[in-house]
Design an enzyme around this catalytic site. Structure first.
Site, short mmCIF file in Angstrom:
data_model
loop_
_atom_site.label_atom_id
_atom_site.label_comp_id
_atom_site.label_asym_id
_atom_site.label_seq_id
_atom_site.Cartn_x
_atom_site.Cartn_y
_atom_site.Cartn_z
N TYR A 1 -1.74 0.11 -3.90
CA TYR A 1 -1.29 1.21 -4.75
C TYR A 1 0.23 1.20 -4.74
O TYR A 1 0.86 0.99 -3.71
CB TYR A 1 -1.78 2.56 -4.22
N VAL B 1 0.84 -1.20 0.00
CA VAL B 1 0.00 0.00 0.00
C VAL B 1 0.88 1.25 0.00
O VAL B 1 1.69 1.44 0.90
CB VAL B 1 -0.94 0.03 1.23
N ASP B 2 0.73 2.09 -1.04
CA ASP B 2 1.45 3.37 -1.10
C ASP B 2 2.94 3.17 -0.80
O ASP B 2 3.54 3.97 -0.07
CB ASP B 2 0.86 4.37 -0.11
N PHE B 3 3.54 2.13 -1.34
CA PHE B 3 4.86 1.77 -0.85
C PHE B 3 6.00 2.60 -1.44
O PHE B 3 7.15 2.44 -1.05
CB PHE B 3 5.13 0.26 -0.99
N ARG C 1 -2.04 7.00 -6.43
CA ARG C 1 -3.12 7.88 -5.99
C ARG C 1 -2.47 9.11 -5.34
O ARG C 1 -1.35 9.04 -4.84
CB ARG C 1 -4.07 7.18 -5.02
#
EC number: 3.1.1.11
Length: 345
Positions: free
Chosen positions: A220, A182-184, A254
Protein backbone atom coordinates in the site's frame (compact mmCIF):
# COMPACT_ATOMS: atom_id res chain seq x y z
CA UNK A 1 19.59 37.63 12.23
CA UNK A 2 20.28 34.22 10.65
CA UNK A 3 23.25 31.91 11.19
CA UNK A 4 24.82 29.32 8.88
CA UNK A 5 26.67 26.25 10.20
CA UNK A 6 28.76 23.94 7.99
CA UNK A 7 29.14 20.17 8.31
CA UNK A 8 31.80 18.15 6.48
CA UNK A 9 32.86 14.53 6.94
CA UNK A 10 36.51 15.53 6.77
CA UNK A 11 36.08 18.83 8.65
CA UNK A 12 38.12 20.86 6.19
CA UNK A 13 37.83 24.04 8.26
CA UNK A 14 38.07 24.85 11.95
CA UNK A 15 34.65 26.45 11.58
CA UNK A 16 32.99 23.20 10.45
CA UNK A 17 31.57 20.22 12.32
CA UNK A 18 32.18 16.64 11.27
CA UNK A 19 28.74 15.42 12.43
CA UNK A 20 25.24 16.84 12.14
CA UNK A 21 24.68 15.94 15.80
CA UNK A 22 27.49 18.27 16.88
CA UNK A 23 26.19 21.02 14.62
CA UNK A 24 22.74 20.78 16.20
CA UNK A 25 24.25 20.76 19.69
CA UNK A 26 26.06 24.02 18.94
CA UNK A 27 22.75 25.89 18.65
CA UNK A 28 21.91 27.43 22.05
CA UNK A 29 18.73 26.04 23.58
CA UNK A 30 15.82 28.42 23.16
CA UNK A 31 17.15 30.00 19.96
CA UNK A 32 14.28 31.11 17.73
CA UNK A 33 16.27 32.98 15.06
CA UNK A 34 16.62 31.12 11.74
CA UNK A 35 19.57 28.74 11.52
CA UNK A 36 20.83 26.99 8.37
CA UNK A 37 23.03 23.89 8.44
CA UNK A 38 24.82 23.25 5.14
CA UNK A 39 25.88 19.61 4.85
CA UNK A 40 28.62 18.62 2.43
CA UNK A 41 28.55 15.34 0.50
CA UNK A 42 28.89 12.17 2.52
CA UNK A 43 27.02 9.44 4.34
CA UNK A 44 26.16 10.51 7.88
CA UNK A 45 25.14 7.55 10.02
CA UNK A 46 23.56 9.41 12.90
CA UNK A 47 20.23 9.03 14.68
CA UNK A 48 19.08 12.64 14.63
CA UNK A 49 16.60 14.33 16.96
CA UNK A 50 15.71 17.85 15.85
CA UNK A 51 13.82 20.17 18.20
CA UNK A 52 15.15 23.47 16.84
CA UNK A 53 12.45 25.70 15.25
CA UNK A 54 13.20 27.81 12.18
CA UNK A 55 15.87 25.34 11.08
CA UNK A 56 16.95 24.65 7.49
CA UNK A 57 19.10 21.69 6.42
CA UNK A 58 20.66 21.95 2.96
CA UNK A 59 22.65 19.16 1.35
CA UNK A 60 25.38 19.66 -1.22
CA UNK A 61 23.80 16.93 -3.38
CA UNK A 62 20.58 15.04 -2.77
CA UNK A 63 22.07 11.77 -4.07
CA UNK A 64 25.36 12.08 -2.22
CA UNK A 65 24.34 13.75 1.05
CA UNK A 66 22.78 10.87 2.97
CA UNK A 67 21.34 10.92 6.48
CA UNK A 68 20.91 7.31 7.55
CA UNK A 69 20.42 4.93 10.47
CA UNK A 70 19.19 1.35 10.86
CA UNK A 71 16.84 0.97 13.83
CA UNK A 72 13.79 -1.23 13.21
CA UNK A 73 10.57 -2.18 15.03
CA UNK A 74 11.43 -5.81 15.79
CA UNK A 75 14.81 -4.93 17.28
CA UNK A 76 15.07 -6.29 20.83
CA UNK A 77 15.83 -3.63 23.46
CA UNK A 78 17.94 -4.09 26.60
CA UNK A 79 14.82 -4.82 28.69
CA UNK A 80 13.75 -7.58 26.28
CA UNK A 81 10.95 -5.58 24.66
CA UNK A 82 10.74 -4.71 20.99
CA UNK A 83 11.73 -1.24 19.88
CA UNK A 84 8.40 -0.65 18.13
CA UNK A 85 7.59 1.57 15.18
CA UNK A 86 7.90 5.03 16.69
CA UNK A 87 11.37 4.64 18.17
CA UNK A 88 12.90 3.68 14.80
CA UNK A 89 13.23 6.94 12.82
CA UNK A 90 16.62 7.81 11.42
CA UNK A 91 15.58 11.47 11.67
CA UNK A 92 12.96 12.68 14.16
CA UNK A 93 11.80 16.27 13.66
CA UNK A 94 9.80 17.76 16.53
CA UNK A 95 9.67 21.47 15.78
CA UNK A 96 7.83 24.00 13.63
CA UNK A 97 9.12 25.82 10.55
CA UNK A 98 11.57 23.18 9.38
CA UNK A 99 12.96 23.05 5.83
CA UNK A 100 15.09 20.39 4.15
CA UNK A 101 16.64 20.70 0.68
CA UNK A 102 18.79 18.39 -1.45
CA UNK A 103 19.08 15.55 1.08
CA UNK A 104 18.54 11.80 1.28
CA UNK A 105 16.76 10.51 4.40
CA UNK A 106 17.22 6.76 4.74
CA UNK A 107 16.43 3.87 7.03
CA UNK A 108 18.89 1.18 6.01
CA UNK A 109 17.73 -1.67 8.27
CA UNK A 110 16.37 -3.79 5.44
CA UNK A 111 12.89 -5.21 4.92
CA UNK A 112 10.67 -8.16 5.74
CA UNK A 113 8.92 -9.58 8.77
CA UNK A 114 12.10 -9.87 10.81
CA UNK A 115 12.63 -6.12 10.48
CA UNK A 116 9.06 -4.83 10.49
CA UNK A 117 8.43 -1.10 10.45
CA UNK A 118 11.46 1.15 10.07
CA UNK A 119 11.03 4.90 9.66
CA UNK A 120 13.38 7.09 7.69
CA UNK A 121 11.54 10.23 8.78
CA UNK A 122 9.23 11.09 11.68
CA UNK A 123 7.91 14.60 10.98
CA UNK A 124 5.95 16.32 13.76
CA UNK A 125 5.46 20.03 13.31
CA UNK A 126 3.73 22.77 11.35
CA UNK A 127 4.97 24.54 8.23
CA UNK A 128 7.35 21.75 7.24
CA UNK A 129 9.01 21.81 3.80
CA UNK A 130 10.96 19.07 1.98
CA UNK A 131 12.29 20.18 -1.38
CA UNK A 132 14.22 18.00 -3.84
CA UNK A 133 14.76 15.26 -1.24
CA UNK A 134 15.00 11.46 -1.40
CA UNK A 135 13.23 9.32 1.21
CA UNK A 136 14.27 5.66 1.31
CA UNK A 137 12.87 2.86 3.41
CA UNK A 138 10.62 -0.16 3.28
CA UNK A 139 7.60 -0.40 5.59
CA UNK A 140 6.64 2.99 7.08
CA UNK A 141 9.27 5.14 5.34
CA UNK A 142 7.58 8.48 6.15
CA UNK A 143 5.45 9.19 9.22
CA UNK A 144 3.56 12.46 8.99
CA UNK A 145 2.65 13.02 12.62
CA UNK A 146 0.69 13.45 14.81
CA UNK A 147 -0.26 10.05 16.10
CA UNK A 148 -3.94 9.11 16.17
CA UNK A 149 -5.66 9.80 19.52
CA UNK A 150 -5.11 6.26 20.79
CA UNK A 151 -3.39 3.03 19.81
CA UNK A 152 -5.30 -0.05 18.73
CA UNK A 153 -3.14 -2.25 20.94
CA UNK A 154 -1.29 -1.76 24.21
CA UNK A 155 2.15 -0.27 23.63
CA UNK A 156 1.48 0.41 19.96
CA UNK A 157 2.52 4.06 20.25
CA UNK A 158 5.53 3.59 22.55
CA UNK A 159 7.87 6.40 21.64
CA UNK A 160 8.69 10.09 22.01
CA UNK A 161 5.20 11.59 21.45
CA UNK A 162 3.00 8.88 22.94
CA UNK A 163 1.61 11.09 25.71
CA UNK A 164 1.86 14.49 23.99
CA UNK A 165 -1.15 16.45 22.68
CA UNK A 166 -2.02 15.68 19.07
CA UNK A 167 -1.57 18.84 16.98
CA UNK A 168 -2.15 18.76 13.23
CA UNK A 169 0.65 20.19 11.13
CA UNK A 170 1.00 21.15 7.47
CA UNK A 171 3.72 19.47 5.40
CA UNK A 172 4.84 20.30 1.86
CA UNK A 173 6.90 17.84 -0.24
CA UNK A 174 8.10 19.17 -3.60
CA UNK A 175 10.10 17.30 -6.26
CA UNK A 176 10.82 14.46 -3.84
CA UNK A 177 11.44 10.76 -4.49
CA UNK A 178 9.79 8.54 -1.87
CA UNK A 179 10.40 4.76 -1.85
CA UNK A 180 8.89 1.99 0.24
CA UNK A 181 6.49 -0.93 0.23
CA UNK A 182 3.88 -1.22 3.02
CA UNK A 183 2.03 1.91 4.21
CA UNK A 184 5.18 3.84 3.44
CA UNK A 185 3.46 7.24 3.68
CA UNK A 186 1.31 7.24 6.79
CA UNK A 187 -0.04 9.50 9.52
CA UNK A 188 -2.43 12.33 10.36
CA UNK A 189 -0.84 15.54 9.05
CA UNK A 190 -2.19 17.68 6.26
CA UNK A 191 0.41 16.84 3.61
CA UNK A 192 0.72 18.09 0.03
CA UNK A 193 2.95 16.14 -2.37
CA UNK A 194 3.82 18.29 -5.39
CA UNK A 195 5.47 16.76 -8.49
CA UNK A 196 6.95 13.86 -6.49
CA UNK A 197 7.83 10.35 -7.63
CA UNK A 198 6.31 7.68 -5.39
CA UNK A 199 8.06 4.34 -5.91
CA UNK A 200 6.55 1.08 -4.63
CA UNK A 201 9.39 -1.42 -4.33
CA UNK A 202 9.22 -5.16 -4.69
CA UNK A 203 10.55 -6.87 -1.57
CA UNK A 204 10.24 -10.60 -2.18
CA UNK A 205 10.45 -13.21 -4.91
CA UNK A 206 6.77 -13.94 -5.35
CA UNK A 207 6.08 -14.94 -8.95
CA UNK A 208 3.52 -13.11 -11.10
CA UNK A 209 -0.02 -14.40 -10.92
CA UNK A 210 -0.86 -17.30 -13.20
CA UNK A 211 -3.50 -16.83 -15.84
CA UNK A 212 -6.93 -16.61 -14.23
CA UNK A 213 -5.50 -16.01 -10.75
CA UNK A 214 -5.58 -12.74 -8.82
CA UNK A 215 -2.22 -11.06 -8.32
CA UNK A 216 -1.02 -11.16 -4.71
CA UNK A 217 -1.05 -7.80 -2.96
CA UNK A 218 2.48 -6.46 -2.55
CA UNK A 219 1.65 -3.38 -0.52
CA UNK A 220 0.00 0.00 0.00
CA UNK A 221 1.29 3.48 -0.72
CA UNK A 222 -0.63 5.40 1.96
CA UNK A 223 -2.23 4.74 5.32
CA UNK A 224 -3.77 8.02 6.39
CA UNK A 225 -5.12 8.58 9.90
CA UNK A 226 -6.73 11.96 9.28
CA UNK A 227 -8.44 13.22 12.43
CA UNK A 228 -12.21 13.53 12.58
CA UNK A 229 -13.21 17.03 11.48
CA UNK A 230 -9.86 17.75 9.79
CA UNK A 231 -10.50 19.26 6.36
CA UNK A 232 -7.49 17.82 4.52
CA UNK A 233 -5.34 14.72 4.77
CA UNK A 234 -3.01 13.65 1.94
CA UNK A 235 -3.06 15.40 -1.43
CA UNK A 236 -0.84 14.20 -4.30
CA UNK A 237 -0.67 16.65 -7.18
CA UNK A 238 1.07 15.96 -10.52
CA UNK A 239 2.97 13.01 -9.03
CA UNK A 240 4.32 9.90 -10.78
CA UNK A 241 3.53 6.50 -9.24
CA UNK A 242 6.23 4.04 -10.31
CA UNK A 243 7.29 0.55 -9.25
CA UNK A 244 9.18 -2.65 -9.95
CA UNK A 245 6.24 -4.69 -8.62
CA UNK A 246 3.99 -6.86 -10.78
CA UNK A 247 0.99 -5.47 -12.59
CA UNK A 248 -2.06 -4.82 -10.38
CA UNK A 249 -0.32 -5.57 -7.08
CA UNK A 250 -0.29 -2.26 -5.13
CA UNK A 251 -3.09 -0.26 -3.52
CA UNK A 252 -3.18 3.54 -3.51
CA UNK A 253 -4.08 3.48 0.16
CA UNK A 254 -5.97 2.06 3.09
CA UNK A 255 -7.41 3.80 6.18
CA UNK A 256 -5.25 3.56 9.30
CA UNK A 257 -8.15 5.35 10.98
CA UNK A 258 -11.76 5.71 9.86
CA UNK A 259 -11.65 9.37 8.78
CA UNK A 260 -8.69 8.92 6.41
CA UNK A 261 -8.52 11.37 3.50
CA UNK A 262 -6.31 10.85 0.46
CA UNK A 263 -6.66 12.50 -2.95
CA UNK A 264 -4.64 12.06 -6.15
CA UNK A 265 -4.88 14.88 -8.73
CA UNK A 266 -3.35 14.87 -12.22
CA UNK A 267 -1.13 11.93 -11.26
CA UNK A 268 0.51 9.48 -13.65
CA UNK A 269 -0.37 6.05 -12.29
CA UNK A 270 1.64 3.00 -13.27
CA UNK A 271 0.26 -0.42 -14.08
CA UNK A 272 1.34 -1.73 -10.65
CA UNK A 273 -1.75 -0.14 -9.10
CA UNK A 274 -4.64 -2.53 -8.58
CA UNK A 275 -7.74 -1.92 -10.63
CA UNK A 276 -9.86 -1.28 -7.54
CA UNK A 277 -7.27 1.26 -6.44
CA UNK A 278 -8.14 1.37 -2.76
CA UNK A 279 -8.51 -1.03 0.18
CA UNK A 280 -10.80 -0.44 3.17
CA UNK A 281 -8.61 -2.43 5.63
CA UNK A 282 -11.70 -4.57 6.26
CA UNK A 283 -13.47 -1.59 7.85
CA UNK A 284 -16.85 -1.32 6.14
CA UNK A 285 -17.93 1.14 8.83
CA UNK A 286 -15.31 3.58 7.46
CA UNK A 287 -16.92 3.82 4.04
CA UNK A 288 -19.12 6.71 5.18
CA UNK A 289 -16.36 8.68 6.89
CA UNK A 290 -13.19 8.29 4.81
CA UNK A 291 -12.43 10.07 1.53
CA UNK A 292 -10.50 8.31 -1.22
CA UNK A 293 -10.60 10.24 -4.47
CA UNK A 294 -8.89 10.88 -7.79
CA UNK A 295 -9.04 13.58 -10.42
CA UNK A 296 -7.83 13.24 -13.99
CA UNK A 297 -5.50 10.32 -13.35
CA UNK A 298 -3.38 9.24 -16.32
CA UNK A 299 -1.18 6.26 -17.16
CA UNK A 300 -1.75 2.52 -17.39
CA UNK A 301 -3.03 2.34 -13.82
CA UNK A 302 -5.85 4.75 -14.58
CA UNK A 303 -7.56 2.68 -17.27
CA UNK A 304 -9.64 0.84 -14.70
CA UNK A 305 -11.42 4.14 -13.94
CA UNK A 306 -13.10 4.34 -17.32
CA UNK A 307 -14.04 0.69 -16.97
CA UNK A 308 -15.72 1.37 -13.61
CA UNK A 309 -13.41 -0.95 -11.64
CA UNK A 310 -12.35 1.43 -8.85
CA UNK A 311 -13.60 0.52 -5.35
CA UNK A 312 -17.21 1.56 -4.79
CA UNK A 313 -16.30 3.56 -1.68
CA UNK A 314 -13.86 5.76 -3.65
CA UNK A 315 -14.83 8.61 -5.95
CA UNK A 316 -13.77 10.57 -9.00
CA UNK A 317 -13.84 14.30 -8.29
CA UNK A 318 -15.73 16.70 -10.52
CA UNK A 319 -13.99 19.77 -11.93
CA UNK A 320 -15.67 21.87 -9.25
CA UNK A 321 -14.75 19.51 -6.41
CA UNK A 322 -11.12 19.43 -7.53
CA UNK A 323 -10.82 23.20 -7.04
CA UNK A 324 -10.79 22.59 -3.29
CA UNK A 325 -7.43 20.81 -3.49
CA UNK A 326 -5.05 23.48 -4.71
CA UNK A 327 -1.76 23.82 -2.85
CA UNK A 328 -2.81 27.24 -1.60
CA UNK A 329 -6.10 26.05 -0.14
CA UNK A 330 -4.79 22.82 1.37
CA UNK A 331 -1.86 24.45 3.19
CA UNK A 332 -3.22 27.92 3.99
CA UNK A 333 -4.48 27.18 7.50
CA UNK A 334 -5.39 30.10 9.76
CA UNK A 335 -2.16 31.99 8.99
CA UNK A 336 -2.34 31.80 5.18
CA UNK A 337 0.96 29.96 4.95
CA UNK A 338 2.58 29.98 1.49
CA UNK A 339 5.45 27.42 1.33
CA UNK A 340 6.77 28.87 -1.94
CA UNK A 341 7.83 31.95 0.01
CA UNK A 342 9.99 29.70 2.19
CA UNK A 343 11.61 28.14 -0.86
CA UNK A 344 12.25 31.56 -2.40
CA UNK A 345 14.50 32.57 0.50
Amino acid sequence: MSRTIYVSKDKTSEHEFSTITDALSSIPEGTIEPVTIFIKKGTYKEKLIIKQPNLTLIGESKEETILTFDDYANMIMEDGSKRGTFRTPSVFIDANDFTAKNLTFQNNSGYGHQVGQALALYVDGDRMVFDNCILLGSQDTLFTAPLPPSANQLGGFTGPKEFEPRVNGRHYYRNCYIRGDVDFIFGSATSFFDHCEIFSQKTDDLPPAKQGEEQKNYGYITAASTAEGQEYGYVFSHCRLTSDCPKHSIYLGRPWRNFAKTVFLHCEIGEHIREEGWHDWNKPEAHKTMLYAEYQSTGEGSKAITEGKRASFSKQLSDYEALKYTKEKVLAGDDNWVPSLVLAD
